[in-house]
Design an enzyme around this catalytic site. Structure first.
Site, PDB file in Angstrom:
ATOM      1  CG  HIS A 137      -1.998  -1.022   1.154  1.00  0.00           C
ATOM      2  ND1 HIS A 137      -3.338  -0.726   1.091  1.00  0.00           N
ATOM      3  CD2 HIS A 137      -1.926  -2.383   1.140  1.00  0.00           C
ATOM      4  CE1 HIS A 137      -4.046  -1.832   1.034  1.00  0.00           C
ATOM      5  NE2 HIS A 137      -3.209  -2.860   1.078  1.00  0.00           N
ATOM      6  CG  HIS A 210      -3.873 -10.209   3.666  1.00  0.00           C
ATOM      7  ND1 HIS A 210      -3.266  -9.570   4.714  1.00  0.00           N
ATOM      8  CD2 HIS A 210      -4.016  -9.277   2.691  1.00  0.00           C
ATOM      9  CE1 HIS A 210      -3.049  -8.316   4.403  1.00  0.00           C
ATOM     10  NE2 HIS A 210      -3.499  -8.109   3.189  1.00  0.00           N
ATOM     11  CG  ASN A 213       0.467 -12.659   4.196  1.00  0.00           C
ATOM     12  OD1 ASN A 213       1.577 -12.780   3.709  1.00  0.00           O
ATOM     13  ND2 ASN A 213      -0.391 -13.661   4.266  1.00  0.00           N
ATOM     14  NE  ARG A 221       9.732 -12.259  26.577  1.00  0.00           N
ATOM     15  CZ  ARG A 221      10.683 -13.065  26.106  1.00  0.00           C
ATOM     16  NH1 ARG A 221      10.721 -14.331  26.493  1.00  0.00           N
ATOM     17  NH2 ARG A 221      11.574 -12.617  25.267  1.00  0.00           N
ATOM     18  CG  HIS A 245       0.183 -13.865   0.142  1.00  0.00           C
ATOM     19  ND1 HIS A 245       0.217 -13.993  -1.226  1.00  0.00           N
ATOM     20  CD2 HIS A 245       0.120 -12.536   0.399  1.00  0.00           C
ATOM     21  CE1 HIS A 245       0.164 -12.791  -1.777  1.00  0.00           C
ATOM     22  NE2 HIS A 245       0.108 -11.895  -0.815  1.00  0.00           N
ATOM     23  CG  ASP A 268      -4.569  -9.611  -1.801  1.00  0.00           C
ATOM     24  OD1 ASP A 268      -5.241  -8.591  -2.003  1.00  0.00           O
ATOM     25  OD2 ASP A 268      -3.399  -9.577  -1.352  1.00  0.00           O
ATOM     26  CG  LEU A 301       4.629 -11.489  -1.393  1.00  0.00           C
ATOM     27  CD1 LEU A 301       4.009 -12.340  -0.286  1.00  0.00           C
ATOM     28  CD2 LEU A 301       4.526 -12.202  -2.720  1.00  0.00           C
ATOM     29  N   GLY A 303      -0.236  -8.269  -3.706  1.00  0.00           N
ATOM     30  CA  GLY A 303      -1.399  -9.035  -4.106  1.00  0.00           C
ATOM     31  C   GLY A 303      -0.981 -10.374  -4.677  1.00  0.00           C
TER      32      GLY A 303
END
Length: 376
Positions: A137, A210, A213, A221, A245, A268, A301, A303
């Protein structure tokens, strides 16, 4: 509209396998199931299964929804994915300008008003994400909610809306408001700790985008978002079973831990699905398909080039799931997540949405609302 009778050698109805049935279709619905082959109009020799429901589709047929948020863009995506068994989808807007989100909403609203088969809503993946887990993105478009986004999320003409957000960037009260509007809130692209995720779930978020991912990992912890997704039985998880993925063992772990109906397959998919072109522009970058894997020029990656028929095949053969469970993850489970009870099953009263498969998961024909929209 006259009735159409399909003679089916073998079918999976969403729960069990049965043989030698005749399905009567009328006005887009399945109106009868019987064994009288005398008046059958069409014989289907492959395995007939419920149509696949894909809740995360960025593109297909050479079209990226962000780049072509139009009637024709959506129709091209629907046609491309129908070749691989998808009979219902949510076109997905990746993090972008609010003007693109609004244009995409107008396209979906207009098509739904016109009764477009196969379209059931819209998915906004972003823009309210964590920059630390942005993946492919564009950071320049990541932002807090503004009145402009709320105008879109409040619309009642978009079918089912899904919003993927990072809970550390959105107030709990805003998540609660989205849910009250009927929006399905999925958590993803997030670096939130477990307690932050838990508060979002308590506010009504009930999905994870997803799984594994672009989310804070499970650690000894600190359970992170992955731990929260696996721990909370009430929440559903989408997985991308493309072999890139997530490792097959990680997929098997999720399926071992989660309730049977709480994991569903998504593609995706980018614009590469259903076309021959290997490289496309993506904002200020390019996305290239190499040996089945999509990567951006900045290395991450971006999509997938996955289709739903292949996702089912991978879930069955690589994740070693019984065929019926792999099929449910592509149809019954995603339909259930968006409360579409008429999808995901072959039963009287349900939508006449089917996929005819060969033994090696090739699509022979796809039926949407009682019409054969693809034949191999």
């Amino acid at each position: 509209m006259s009735e159409l009778r399909l003679q089916v050698k073998k079918l999976f109805d969403g729960k069990a396998f049965v043989e030698d049935k005749v399905l009567t279709l009328n006005a887009g619905k399945l109106v009868a199931i019987d064994s009288d082959t005398a008046r059958a109009d069409i014989r289907l020799d492959g395995l007939l299964v419920p149509g696949f429901v894909d809740l995360q589709v960025n593109g297909g047929g050479g079209v990226l929804f962000n780049a072509e948020p139009t009637f024709e863009g959506v129709k091209t995506m629907l046609a491309a994915h129908a070749k691989f068994g998808t009979t219902a989808m949510l076109p997905t807007v990746i993090t972008d300008k609010v003007e693109v989100m609004a244009q995409a909403a107008e396209a979906v609203a207009g098509l739904l008003k016109a009764g477009q088969p196969g379209l059931v809503g819209i998915h906004f993946e972003g823009p309210h994400l964590s920059a630390a887990k942005k993946g492919a993105h564009s950071q320049g478009f990541i932002r807090e909610m503004s009145p402009a986004e709320w105008q879109i999320y409040q619309r009642k003409d978009l079918g089912q809306i899904i919003v993927t957000l990072a809970p550390e960037t959105v107030a709990v009260e805003d998540i609660r408001t989205l849910v009250s509007l009927g929006v399905k809130v999925c958590l993803g692209h997030s670096n939130a700790d477990y307690q932050c995720v838990k508060q979002a779930l308590l506010a009504g978020a009930d999905g994870f985008t997803h799984l594994y991912n672009a989310m804070s990992p499970l650690q000894g912890r600190e359970p992170g978002m992955v731990g929260a997704a696996l721990f909370h039985d009430e929440a559903s998880c989408g997985i991308i079973a493309d072999g890139f993925h997530l490792d097959d063992v990680c997929g098997q772990l999720a399926l071992k831990v989660k309730p049977r109906d709480k994991v569903f397959l998504v593609t995706d998919a980018m614009q590469h699905v259903g076309c021959e072109q290997k490289e496309f522009n993506f904002f200020d970058r390019k996305i290239t398909l190499t040996n089945g894997k999509l990567t951006s020029t900045t290395g991450e990656l971006a999509g997938s080039a996955l289709d739903m028929a292949t996702a089912v095949k991978n879930a069955h053969l690589k994740m070693q799931l019984p065929l019926e469970r792999a099929l449910q993850m592509a149809s019954l489970n995603p339909a259930g997540y968006i409360n579409q009870g008429q999808l995901g099953r072959i039963r009287v009263g349900a939508a006449a949405d089917f996929v005819e498969l060969t033994e090696d998961f090739k699509v022979l024909s796809t039926w949407i609302a009682g019409h054969r929209v693809f034949t191999a």
